[in-house]
Design an enzyme around this catalytic site. Structure first.
Site, PDB file in Angstrom:
ATOM      1  N   SER A 193      -5.653  57.083  -9.286  1.00  0.00           N
ATOM      2  CA  SER A 193      -5.088  56.767 -10.607  1.00  0.00           C
ATOM      3  C   SER A 193      -3.604  56.471 -10.451  1.00  0.00           C
ATOM      4  O   SER A 193      -2.950  56.987  -9.535  1.00  0.00           O
ATOM      5  CB  SER A 193      -5.262  57.955 -11.548  1.00  0.00           C
ATOM      6  OG  SER A 193      -4.490  57.783 -12.726  1.00  0.00           O
ATOM      7  N   TYR A 249      -3.587  67.019 -13.019  1.00  0.00           N
ATOM      8  CA  TYR A 249      -4.392  65.795 -12.912  1.00  0.00           C
ATOM      9  C   TYR A 249      -3.695  64.788 -11.992  1.00  0.00           C
ATOM     10  O   TYR A 249      -4.298  64.275 -11.047  1.00  0.00           O
ATOM     11  CB  TYR A 249      -4.649  65.169 -14.288  1.00  0.00           C
ATOM     12  CG  TYR A 249      -5.404  63.853 -14.165  1.00  0.00           C
ATOM     13  CD1 TYR A 249      -6.722  63.839 -13.716  1.00  0.00           C
ATOM     14  CD2 TYR A 249      -4.782  62.639 -14.443  1.00  0.00           C
ATOM     15  CE1 TYR A 249      -7.407  62.648 -13.556  1.00  0.00           C
ATOM     16  CE2 TYR A 249      -5.465  61.432 -14.292  1.00  0.00           C
ATOM     17  CZ  TYR A 249      -6.779  61.441 -13.840  1.00  0.00           C
ATOM     18  OH  TYR A 249      -7.455  60.253 -13.668  1.00  0.00           O
TER      19      TYR A 249
END
Ligand code: NDP
Ligand code: 8X3
Length: 251
Positions: free
Chosen positions: A137, A150
């Site tokens: 990501s 995250y």
């Protein structure tokens, strides 16, 4: 004529589900895994048991992962590509207010399960000069408030991908990291604990990446000529760009 097999984790939704469609349409067999067995069964029902094999298990359960691998039907047992896609973000709170259980779930899923899956399949991927595509990501490269664990888990995925390339030098195995920005899937519904309205609001007017966009990127990587390795792909919607740093005055 179906010739190759991909194991797609997180196939019950979002990027993974779109990748199943793309690979099956391209003639591959797909092992589709995720926790929601009924969603995986729908893929089998739609495409046929000769094209899709459903392997329903929780990625955090190593024994279940190994059992699913051991139970693969012979036609699906030789794996050419591992798409390490299953993952999640939980929460948007700053670290000092975050839920430790959510942090651990993200690490267990995005990091520990991903490396366990990779370790499990590496011998046969080497034997078949296969490929690993890891879904990382932009959150692994750009810090943002509430990104804490995250983002850190995705930085791990990006770096693990590059380190794998070094270790697999000379084996012919290809390793790629895809680093998407804002994409509309079930990601934000999961992150917010089921708040569909928050998800709709986040994506409204932003023309986010679609799951099909990422499936096309994965497909492009999978079909590169064998002498080429796509190391990293960072992709954002045009509407998204990096913002500046923040300053807390007189703090
Ligand atoms: P979705 O929530 O739509 O899909 C996530 C998938 O991961 C589901 O199929 C889910 O299956 C699976 N999954 C989650 N936890 C587990 C578990 N413990 N065991 C097995 N499967 C699990 O989100 P996306 O498609 O967006 O997410 C796919 C990947 O893309 C993730 O790694 C995410 O971090 C990453 N990503 C997403 C972006 C976005 O903006 N959407 C941007 C950048 C990266 P099930 O619930 O059935 O178990
Ligand atoms: C998901 C992208 O920007 O929401 O990995 O963290 S972002």
């Amino acid at each position: 004529m179906t010739s190759k097999t991909a194991w797609i984790t997180g196939a019950s939704s979002g990027f993974g589900a779109a990748a199943v469609e793309r690979f099956v349409a391209g003639g591959w067999r797909v092992i589709a895994s995720g926790r929601r067995a009924e969603r995986l069964q729908q893929l089998v029902d739609r495409h046929g048991a000769d094209k899709v094999h459903a392997a329903a298990f929780d990625m955090r359960d190593e024994s279940a992962m190994r059992a699913a691998h051991a139970a693969l039907p012979p036609a699906f047992a030789a794996i050419d590509l591992l798409l390490n896609n299953a993952g999640l973000a939980l929460g948007t709170s700053p670290a000092q207010q975050a839920d430790l259980a959510q942090w651990k779930q993200m690490i267990d899923t995005n990091v520990t399960a991903l490396v366990t899956m990779t370790h499990l399949l590496l011998p046969q991927l080497i034997e078949r000069r296969g490929a690993i595509v890891n879904i990382s990501s932009i959150a692994g490269s750009y810090a943002y408030r509430g990104g804490n664990v995250y983002g850190a888990s995705k930085a791990f995925v990006t770096q693990f991908s590059q380190n794998l390339r070094c270790d697999l030098h000379g084996t012919g195995v290809r390793v790629s990291s895809i680093e998407p920005g804002m994409a509309e899937t079930e990601f934000t519904v999961v992150r917010t604990g089921g708040d569909q309205a928050a998800s709709d609001q986040l994506y409204a007017g932003a023309h986010p990446i679609t799951a099909g966009d990422i499936a096309d990127t994965i497909w492009w990587i999978a079909n590169m000529p064998p002498h080429l390795n796509v190391n990293r792909v960072e992709v954002m919607p045009v509407s998204q760009s990096a913002a500046g740093l923040q300053v807390a005055r007189d703090a």
